[in-house]
Design a protein around this motif. Sequence first.
Motif, PDB file in Angstrom:
ATOM      1  N   MET A   1     -11.824   2.616 -12.744  1.00 16.47           N
ATOM      2  CA  MET A   1     -12.898   3.596 -12.705  1.00 16.47           C
ATOM      3  C   MET A   1     -12.308   4.965 -12.388  1.00 16.47           C
ATOM      4  SD  MET A   1     -16.321   3.226 -10.523  1.00 16.47           S
ATOM      5  CE  MET A   1     -17.713   4.168 -10.911  1.00 16.47           C
ATOM      6  N   PRO A   2     -12.677   6.000 -13.129  1.00 16.59           N
ATOM      7  CA  PRO A   2     -12.123   7.334 -12.872  1.00 16.59           C
ATOM      8  C   PRO A   2     -12.416   7.789 -11.452  1.00 16.59           C
ATOM      9  CG  PRO A   2     -13.487   7.323 -14.860  1.00 16.59           C
ATOM     10  CD  PRO A   2     -13.643   5.995 -14.204  1.00 16.59           C
ATOM     11  N   GLU A   3     -11.472   8.544 -10.908  1.00 22.38           N
ATOM     12  CA  GLU A   3     -11.625   9.061  -9.553  1.00 22.38           C
ATOM     13  C   GLU A   3     -11.684  10.589  -9.616  1.00 22.38           C
ATOM     14  OE1 GLU A   3      -9.130   9.116  -5.382  1.00 22.38           O
ATOM     15  OE2 GLU A   3      -8.708   7.572  -6.860  1.00 22.38           O
ATOM     16  N   LYS A   4     -12.682  11.170  -8.966  1.00 19.35           N
ATOM     17  CA  LYS A   4     -12.821  12.620  -8.941  1.00 19.35           C
ATOM     18  C   LYS A   4     -12.257  13.126  -7.618  1.00 19.35           C
ATOM     19  CE  LYS A   4     -15.935  16.407  -9.873  1.00 19.35           C
ATOM     20  NZ  LYS A   4     -17.269  16.830 -10.233  1.00 19.35           N
ATOM     21  N   PHE A   5     -11.365  14.103  -7.722  1.00 20.83           N
ATOM     22  CA  PHE A   5     -10.743  14.683  -6.541  1.00 20.83           C
ATOM     23  C   PHE A   5     -10.450  16.145  -6.827  1.00 20.83           C
ATOM     24  CE2 PHE A   5      -6.958  15.874  -4.131  1.00 20.83           C
ATOM     25  CZ  PHE A   5      -7.388  15.597  -2.845  1.00 20.83           C
ATOM     26  N   GLY A   6     -10.870  17.012  -5.940  1.00 21.87           N
ATOM     27  CA  GLY A   6     -10.585  18.434  -6.089  1.00 21.87           C
ATOM     28  C   GLY A   6     -11.152  19.033  -7.365  1.00 21.87           C
ATOM     29  N   GLY A   7     -12.304  18.528  -7.813  1.00 26.56           N
ATOM     30  CA  GLY A   7     -12.932  19.055  -9.003  1.00 26.56           C
ATOM     31  C   GLY A   7     -12.281  18.591 -10.304  1.00 26.56           C
ATOM     32  N   LYS A   8     -11.358  17.641 -10.212  1.00 23.56           N
ATOM     33  CA  LYS A   8     -10.675  17.103 -11.384  1.00 23.56           C
ATOM     34  C   LYS A   8     -10.949  15.602 -11.460  1.00 23.56           C
ATOM     35  CE  LYS A   8      -7.557  20.730 -11.825  1.00 23.56           C
ATOM     36  NZ  LYS A   8      -8.562  21.694 -12.067  1.00 23.56           N
ATOM     37  N   ILE A   9     -10.910  15.052 -12.669  1.00 22.05           N
ATOM     38  CA  ILE A   9     -11.112  13.628 -12.867  1.00 22.05           C
ATOM     39  C   ILE A   9      -9.776  13.002 -13.234  1.00 22.05           C
ATOM     40  CG2 ILE A   9     -12.284  11.850 -14.217  1.00 22.05           C
ATOM     41  CD1 ILE A   9     -14.564  13.848 -14.630  1.00 22.05           C
ATOM     42  N   PHE A  10      -9.395  11.944 -12.515  1.00 21.43           N
ATOM     43  CA  PHE A  10      -8.146  11.245 -12.739  1.00 21.43           C
ATOM     44  C   PHE A  10      -8.445   9.843 -13.267  1.00 21.43           C
ATOM     45  CE2 PHE A  10      -7.330  14.513  -9.670  1.00 21.43           C
ATOM     46  CZ  PHE A  10      -6.098  15.023 -10.048  1.00 21.43           C
ATOM     47  N   ARG A  59       3.578  33.720  -5.656  1.00 20.85           N
ATOM     48  CA  ARG A  59       2.882  32.598  -5.019  1.00 20.85           C
ATOM     49  C   ARG A  59       2.805  31.445  -6.000  1.00 20.85           C
ATOM     50  NH1 ARG A  59      -2.655  30.872  -3.688  1.00 20.85           N
ATOM     51  NH2 ARG A  59      -2.464  29.935  -1.643  1.00 20.85           N
ATOM     52  N   PHE A  60       3.192  30.282  -5.552  1.00 20.97           N
ATOM     53  CA  PHE A  60       3.127  29.093  -6.397  1.00 20.97           C
ATOM     54  C   PHE A  60       1.675  28.745  -6.649  1.00 20.97           C
ATOM     55  CE2 PHE A  60       4.493  25.303  -8.320  1.00 20.97           C
ATOM     56  CZ  PHE A  60       3.649  24.288  -7.899  1.00 20.97           C
ATOM     57  N   SER A  61       1.332  28.470  -7.871  1.00 23.95           N
ATOM     58  CA  SER A  61      -0.049  28.158  -8.227  1.00 23.95           C
ATOM     59  C   SER A  61      -0.288  26.662  -8.131  1.00 23.95           C
ATOM     60  CB  SER A  61      -0.324  28.637  -9.654  1.00 23.95           C
ATOM     61  OG  SER A  61      -1.628  28.295 -10.027  1.00 23.95           O
ATOM     62  N   ASN A  62      -1.197  26.248  -7.271  1.00 25.24           N
ATOM     63  CA  ASN A  62      -1.514  24.834  -7.087  1.00 25.24           C
ATOM     64  C   ASN A  62      -3.021  24.699  -7.152  1.00 25.24           C
ATOM     65  OD1 ASN A  62      -2.056  22.265  -6.197  1.00 25.24           O
ATOM     66  ND2 ASN A  62      -0.708  22.366  -4.427  1.00 25.24           N
ATOM     67  N   ASP A  63      -3.532  24.133  -8.227  1.00 26.16           N
ATOM     68  CA  ASP A  63      -4.982  24.073  -8.397  1.00 26.16           C
ATOM     69  C   ASP A  63      -5.666  23.055  -7.491  1.00 26.16           C
ATOM     70  OD1 ASP A  63      -4.048  21.860  -9.722  1.00 26.16           O
ATOM     71  OD2 ASP A  63      -5.267  22.169 -11.505  1.00 26.16           O
ATOM     72  N   LEU A  64      -4.916  22.258  -6.753  1.00 23.55           N
ATOM     73  CA  LEU A  64      -5.526  21.323  -5.802  1.00 23.55           C
ATOM     74  C   LEU A  64      -5.413  21.812  -4.367  1.00 23.55           C
ATOM     75  CD1 LEU A  64      -4.374  17.907  -7.271  1.00 23.55           C
ATOM     76  CD2 LEU A  64      -6.553  19.055  -7.569  1.00 23.55           C
ATOM     77  N   GLU A  65      -4.800  22.977  -4.164  1.00 26.10           N
ATOM     78  CA  GLU A  65      -4.597  23.500  -2.828  1.00 26.10           C
ATOM     79  C   GLU A  65      -5.930  23.719  -2.115  1.00 26.10           C
ATOM     80  OE1 GLU A  65      -1.722  26.660  -2.418  1.00 26.10           O
ATOM     81  OE2 GLU A  65      -3.101  27.685  -1.086  1.00 26.10           O
ATOM     82  N   GLU A  68      -8.794  19.591   0.707  1.00 22.72           N
ATOM     83  CA  GLU A  68      -9.182  18.802   1.871  1.00 22.72           C
ATOM     84  C   GLU A  68     -10.288  19.489   2.676  1.00 22.72           C
ATOM     85  OE1 GLU A  68      -5.388  20.987   3.207  1.00 22.72           O
ATOM     86  OE2 GLU A  68      -6.227  20.189   1.376  1.00 22.72           O
ATOM     87  N   PHE A  69     -10.527  20.775   2.412  1.00 22.47           N
ATOM     88  CA  PHE A  69     -11.575  21.508   3.111  1.00 22.47           C
ATOM     89  C   PHE A  69     -12.792  21.767   2.223  1.00 22.47           C
ATOM     90  CE2 PHE A  69      -7.529  22.863   5.080  1.00 22.47           C
ATOM     91  CZ  PHE A  69      -7.721  22.240   6.301  1.00 22.47           C
ATOM     92  N   GLU A  70     -12.851  21.113   1.082  1.00 20.15           N
ATOM     93  CA  GLU A  70     -13.970  21.266   0.170  1.00 20.15           C
ATOM     94  C   GLU A  70     -15.277  20.891   0.880  1.00 20.15           C
ATOM     95  OE1 GLU A  70     -15.034  18.963  -3.818  1.00 20.15           O
ATOM     96  OE2 GLU A  70     -13.130  20.038  -3.921  1.00 20.15           O
ATOM     97  N   GLY A  71     -16.266  21.752   0.799  1.00 18.53           N
ATOM     98  CA  GLY A  71     -17.554  21.479   1.426  1.00 18.53           C
ATOM     99  C   GLY A  71     -17.667  21.988   2.855  1.00 18.53           C
ATOM    100  N   TRP A  72     -16.575  22.519   3.429  1.00 16.30           N
ATOM    101  CA  TRP A  72     -16.645  23.042   4.782  1.00 16.30           C
ATOM    102  C   TRP A  72     -17.452  24.340   4.771  1.00 16.30           C
ATOM    103  CZ3 TRP A  72     -12.209  22.620   8.746  1.00 16.30           C
ATOM    104  CH2 TRP A  72     -11.795  21.304   8.862  1.00 16.30           C
ATOM    105  N   THR A  73     -18.130  24.605   5.874  1.00 21.19           N
ATOM    106  CA  THR A  73     -18.914  25.840   6.001  1.00 21.19           C
ATOM    107  C   THR A  73     -18.607  26.502   7.340  1.00 21.19           C
ATOM    108  OG1 THR A  73     -20.760  24.604   6.938  1.00 21.19           O
ATOM    109  CG2 THR A  73     -20.802  24.992   4.558  1.00 21.19           C
ATOM    110  N   GLN A  74     -18.983  27.754   7.431  1.00 16.88           N
ATOM    111  CA  GLN A  74     -18.775  28.517   8.653  1.00 16.88           C
ATOM    112  C   GLN A  74     -20.085  29.214   8.990  1.00 16.88           C
ATOM    113  OE1 GLN A  74     -15.895  31.691   8.298  1.00 16.88           O
ATOM    114  NE2 GLN A  74     -15.204  31.399  10.396  1.00 16.88           N
ATOM    115  N   ASP A  75     -20.501  29.121  10.264  1.00 14.93           N
ATOM    116  CA  ASP A  75     -21.742  29.793  10.652  1.00 14.93           C
ATOM    117  C   ASP A  75     -21.461  31.243  11.038  1.00 14.93           C
ATOM    118  OD1 ASP A  75     -20.731  29.742  13.266  1.00 14.93           O
ATOM    119  OD2 ASP A  75     -22.156  28.251  13.982  1.00 14.93           O
TER     120      ASP A  75
END
Length: 97
Positions: A1-10, A59-65, A68-75
């Motif tokens: 089953m495909p796995e979605k991670f960091g906005g990409k499908i593997f 700067r090295f370009s890393n589209d998954l960088e 791990e903080f996806e969805g975090w918010t700050q008040d």
Amino acid sequence: MPEKFGGKIFYTREEGDALGLIPSDEELARAQKVLDEFNERRRNLPPAPVGETPGYGGRFSNDLEGTEFEGWTQDASGRWFDKEGRPVPDHTDGRPE
């Protein structure tokens, strides 16, 4: 089953084969030829001027960088909350300030 991670499908190799996502030997050969031509041109370039950084702005370009903080918010007070809404205790969690 495909796995979605960091906005990409593997996909697994088998899933990729079934969907026709795996390139043919001819496509791989064409891509390798293009890469070889690019690398040959790059090797023959003159040195970059002093003080300038060639490439991606230094700067090295890393589209998954940072995924791990996806969805975090700050008040408004600056306190961080993870994607489940739980408060993060301090800045030692690795999140950039």
